[in-house]
Design a protein around this motif. Structure first.
Motif, short mmCIF file in Angstrom:
data_model
loop_
_atom_site.label_atom_id
_atom_site.label_comp_id
_atom_site.label_asym_id
_atom_site.label_seq_id
_atom_site.Cartn_x
_atom_site.Cartn_y
_atom_site.Cartn_z
N LYS A 37 0.68 -0.99 0.22
CA LYS A 37 -0.44 0.08 0.04
C LYS A 37 0.78 1.23 0.17
N GLU A 38 0.52 2.06 -0.94
CA GLU A 38 1.08 3.40 -0.98
C GLU A 38 1.67 4.06 0.05
N LYS A 39 0.40 3.94 1.80
CA LYS A 39 0.73 4.59 2.31
C LYS A 39 2.09 4.00 3.51
N ASP A 40 2.05 2.41 3.23
CA ASP A 40 3.08 1.69 4.08
C ASP A 40 4.54 1.04 3.37
N ASN A 41 5.00 2.14 2.32
CA ASN A 41 6.52 1.83 1.63
C ASN A 41 7.37 3.39 2.71
N THR A 42 7.41 2.27 3.69
CA THR A 42 8.48 2.76 4.96
C THR A 42 9.97 2.05 5.08
N LEU A 43 10.44 2.74 5.44
CA LEU A 43 11.53 2.35 5.56
C LEU A 43 11.60 0.93 6.40
N GLU A 44 10.67 0.61 7.44
CA GLU A 44 10.15 -0.22 8.41
C GLU A 44 10.32 -0.80 7.70
N LEU A 92 11.83 -4.91 6.45
CA LEU A 92 10.89 -6.44 6.60
C LEU A 92 10.83 -6.96 6.14
N MET A 93 10.67 -6.27 4.94
CA MET A 93 10.69 -7.43 3.32
C MET A 93 12.22 -7.95 3.51
N PHE A 94 13.29 -6.51 3.18
CA PHE A 94 14.37 -7.47 2.82
C PHE A 94 14.90 -8.04 3.92
N PHE A 95 14.53 -8.40 5.38
CA PHE A 95 14.76 -9.36 6.48
C PHE A 95 14.27 -10.58 5.88
N ILE A 96 13.00 -10.78 5.55
CA ILE A 96 12.45 -11.70 4.63
C ILE A 96 13.37 -12.30 3.68
N SER A 97 13.79 -11.69 3.26
CA SER A 97 14.24 -11.85 1.62
C SER A 97 15.38 -12.26 2.18
N PHE A 98 16.51 -11.63 3.08
CA PHE A 98 17.34 -12.70 3.18
C PHE A 98 17.80 -13.93 3.89
N LEU A 99 16.49 -14.24 5.17
CA LEU A 99 16.33 -15.20 5.75
C LEU A 99 16.13 -16.48 4.28
N ALA A 127 17.45 0.79 3.36
CA ALA A 127 16.34 -0.58 4.17
C ALA A 127 17.12 -2.25 3.35
N TYR A 128 17.69 -2.27 1.88
CA TYR A 128 18.86 -2.97 2.03
C TYR A 128 20.39 -3.11 3.13
N ASP A 129 20.58 -1.63 2.73
CA ASP A 129 22.11 -1.54 3.42
C ASP A 129 21.51 -1.70 5.02
N ASN A 130 21.04 -0.90 5.39
CA ASN A 130 20.47 -1.14 7.52
C ASN A 130 20.53 -2.33 7.06
N VAL A 131 19.30 -3.44 6.78
CA VAL A 131 19.33 -4.74 6.74
C VAL A 131 20.79 -5.54 6.90
N LYS A 132 21.45 -4.74 6.13
CA LYS A 132 22.94 -5.91 6.00
C LYS A 132 23.35 -5.31 6.30
N ASP A 188 10.62 3.83 -8.01
CA ASP A 188 10.43 5.30 -7.83
C ASP A 188 10.40 5.21 -6.53
N ASN A 189 11.20 3.62 -5.90
CA ASN A 189 11.32 3.28 -4.78
C ASN A 189 13.18 2.98 -4.31
N THR A 190 13.83 3.96 -5.39
CA THR A 190 15.19 3.34 -4.58
C THR A 190 15.77 3.14 -3.91
N ASP A 191 15.34 4.80 -3.58
CA ASP A 191 16.47 5.64 -2.80
C ASP A 191 16.24 4.69 -0.91
N ILE A 192 14.27 4.32 -0.73
CA ILE A 192 14.29 3.92 0.34
C ILE A 192 15.08 2.18 0.38
N ILE A 193 14.54 1.84 -0.32
CA ILE A 193 15.23 0.07 -0.92
C ILE A 193 15.96 0.40 -0.29
#
Length: 195
Positions: free
Chosen positions: A132-139, A143-150, A186-191, A178-183
């Motif tokens: 959902k557009e309003k939920d494109n938050t860093l958090e 979480l999506m990256f945590f699951i992806s790394f898992l 998030a990727y760098d944070n989780v990594k 459109d969201n590469t900056d936040i993505i």
């Protein structure tokens, strides 16, 4: 007397030669011991891994499938993981990852869950909405990256193949560019958290 001196000199020469060969070989002994210990440890690790794969192959497959399903069915996330039944399902998935996953997989689960507890995202239900557009938050992206790394770690545990977490995200996010900056953030944070 000369024969006696010659025999003693030959004995001394023989002793010196023997000591010389022993000293020369003595240098190799610690190295050989290290190599043999390393081989024995590697063989034990391989045997242990083969045994675990044999007895837990289907369980690892099921665990891998559950976590993949979490990403591929993002639209059903809230439906599948809300309330007590959702909490139980998530706990079962975590339990399976802990039981059948590698050391790295367990580490990722532990860091992910600590992050969820810290952020208050996991109480009696998982309160995260994806897509959902309003939920494109860093958090949410974290979480999506945590699951992806898992999933990447489970994939490696299960098949020995490595995949990229960003590729998993790309399969479900239609506005990735459109969201590469936040993505990327998030990727760098989780990594950095899991390494």
């Amino acid at each position: 007397m000369e024969i006696f001196t010659t025999i003693i000199l030959l004995l001394i020469l023989g002793a010196i030669s023997t000591v010389g060969f022993m000293v020369k070989d003595a240098v190799k002994i610690p190295r050989s011991l290290i190599v043999e210990n390393s081989k024995a440890k590697n063989e034990k690790d391989i045997q242990r891994e083969a045994y675990l794969r044999e007895i837990s192959g289907s369980k690892l497959n099921s665990t891998f499938d559950d976590w993949i399903r979490l990403v591929t069915e993002l639209d059903k996330f809230e439906e599948n993981f809300s309330g007590k039944s959702g909490e139980k399902k998530l706990n079962d998935m975590i339990k399976s990852a802990l039981m059948y996953g590698s050391e790295r997989t367990v580490h990722i689960v532990a860091i992910m869950m600590q992050r969820l507890y810290k952020n208050g995202s996991l109480e009696n239900s998982v309160k995260v909405d994806f897509g959902k557009e309003k939920d494109n938050t860093l958090e949410n992206f974290e979480l999506m990256f945590f699951i992806s790394f898992l999933i990447c770690s489970l994939k490696f545990d299960f098949s020995g193949y490595s995949i990229e977490p960003k590729d998993i995200i790309k399969t479900k996010i239609n506005d990735y560019e459109d969201n590469t900056d936040i993505i990327n953030k998030a990727y760098d944070n989780v990594k950095s958290m899991i390494n």
